[in-house]
Design an enzyme around this catalytic site. Structure first.
Site, PDB file in Angstrom:
ATOM      1  CB  CYS A  37      -1.010   6.779   2.481  1.00  0.00           C
ATOM      2  SG  CYS A  37      -0.380   8.572   2.473  1.00  0.00           S
ATOM      3  CG  ASP A  39      -3.081  10.794   1.668  1.00  0.00           C
ATOM      4  OD1 ASP A  39      -3.619  10.596   1.506  1.00  0.00           O
ATOM      5  OD2 ASP A  39      -2.995  10.601   3.391  1.00  0.00           O
ATOM      6  CB  CYS A  64      -4.829  11.425   6.659  1.00  0.00           C
ATOM      7  SG  CYS A  64      -2.424  11.659   6.685  1.00  0.00           S
ATOM      8  CB  CYS A 107       1.663  12.772   6.992  1.00  0.00           C
ATOM      9  SG  CYS A 107       0.976  11.389   7.482  1.00  0.00           S
TER      10      CYS A 107
HETATM   11 FE1  FES Z   1      -0.015   9.615   3.686  1.00  0.00          FE
HETATM   12 FE2  FES Z   1      -0.814  11.130   5.595  1.00  0.00          FE
HETATM   13  S1  FES Z   1      -1.179   9.113   6.156  1.00  0.00           S
HETATM   14  S2  FES Z   1       0.483  11.732   4.009  1.00  0.00           S
END
Ligand code: FES
Length: 140
Positions: A37, A39, A64, A107
Site C-alpha cells: 500500500c 504506507d 492507515c 499493517c
Molecule cells: Fe497498508 Fe495498513 S493498509 S499498512
C-alpha cells in the site's frame, strides 16, 4: 469494514508519537514500508547499554488506521522489555490484540518489521552481534 475498539482507541489516541535523535548511540531507528500500500512506519527505541532494556520508544506512521494502531501498540509493548524480549513480539500478537481483519494483517507485519529494524540498527551501532539477542531469548 469495522475497526475494533482497540484500533479506534490507538488511532484516536496514539501512544508515543514522536521522534528521537537518531545520531545517538543508544537510539535504534527502524524505517520500513509496506509494498502492498506504500504506507511507511518509523519506530525508534532507546536502549540502556548496561541492561539492554528498551527504556523509551517513539513512532511516526504515514499510513492507515491499522498501521497507526499497530505501531502505537508496538511502542507500548517494547517499552520495559529487553532487546531479546522485544524480538519475540510477532505480528500475530498484534493481530490478536487489535482484532485486525485479514486484509489488514500486513499493517501488523509492518510493525513487527519496524521493531526488528530498530533493534537491528541499535545492534549495528553498538557492535552487538545479530545473534546475541536470539541466544538470550532461547535461554529465557
Ligand atoms: Fe497498508 Fe495498513 S493498509 S499498512
Amino acid at each position: 469494514m469495522a475497526y475494533s475498539d482497540k484500533v479506534v482507541d490507538h488511532y484516536s489516541n496514539p501512544r508515543n508519537v514522536g521522534q528521537m535523535d537518531k545520531s545517538l548511540d543508544e537510539v535504534g531507528t527502524g524505517l520500513v514500508g509496506a509494498p502492498e500500500c506504500g504506507d511507511v512506519m518509523r519506530l525508534q527505541i532507546r536502549v540502556n547499554p548496561e541492561t539492554q532494556v528498551i527504556e523509551d520508544a517513539k513512532f511516526k506512521t504515514f499510513g492507515c488506521g491499522s498501521a497507526i494502531a499497530s505501531s502505537s501498540l508496538a511502542t507500548e509493548w517494547v517499552k520495559g522489555k529487553t532487546v531479546a524480549e522485544a524480538l519475540q513480539i510477532s505480528n500475530t500478537d498484534i493481530v490478536k490484540e487489535l482484532a485486525l481483519p485479514p486484509v489488514k494483517i500486513h499493517c501488523s507485519v509492518l510493525a513487527e518489521d519496524a521493531i526488528r529494524a530498530a533493534i537491528g540498527d541499535w545492534k549495528k551501532k553498538n557492535n552487538v552481534a545479530e545473534t546475541e539477542g536470539a541466544a538470550v531469548a532461547v535461554a529465557h
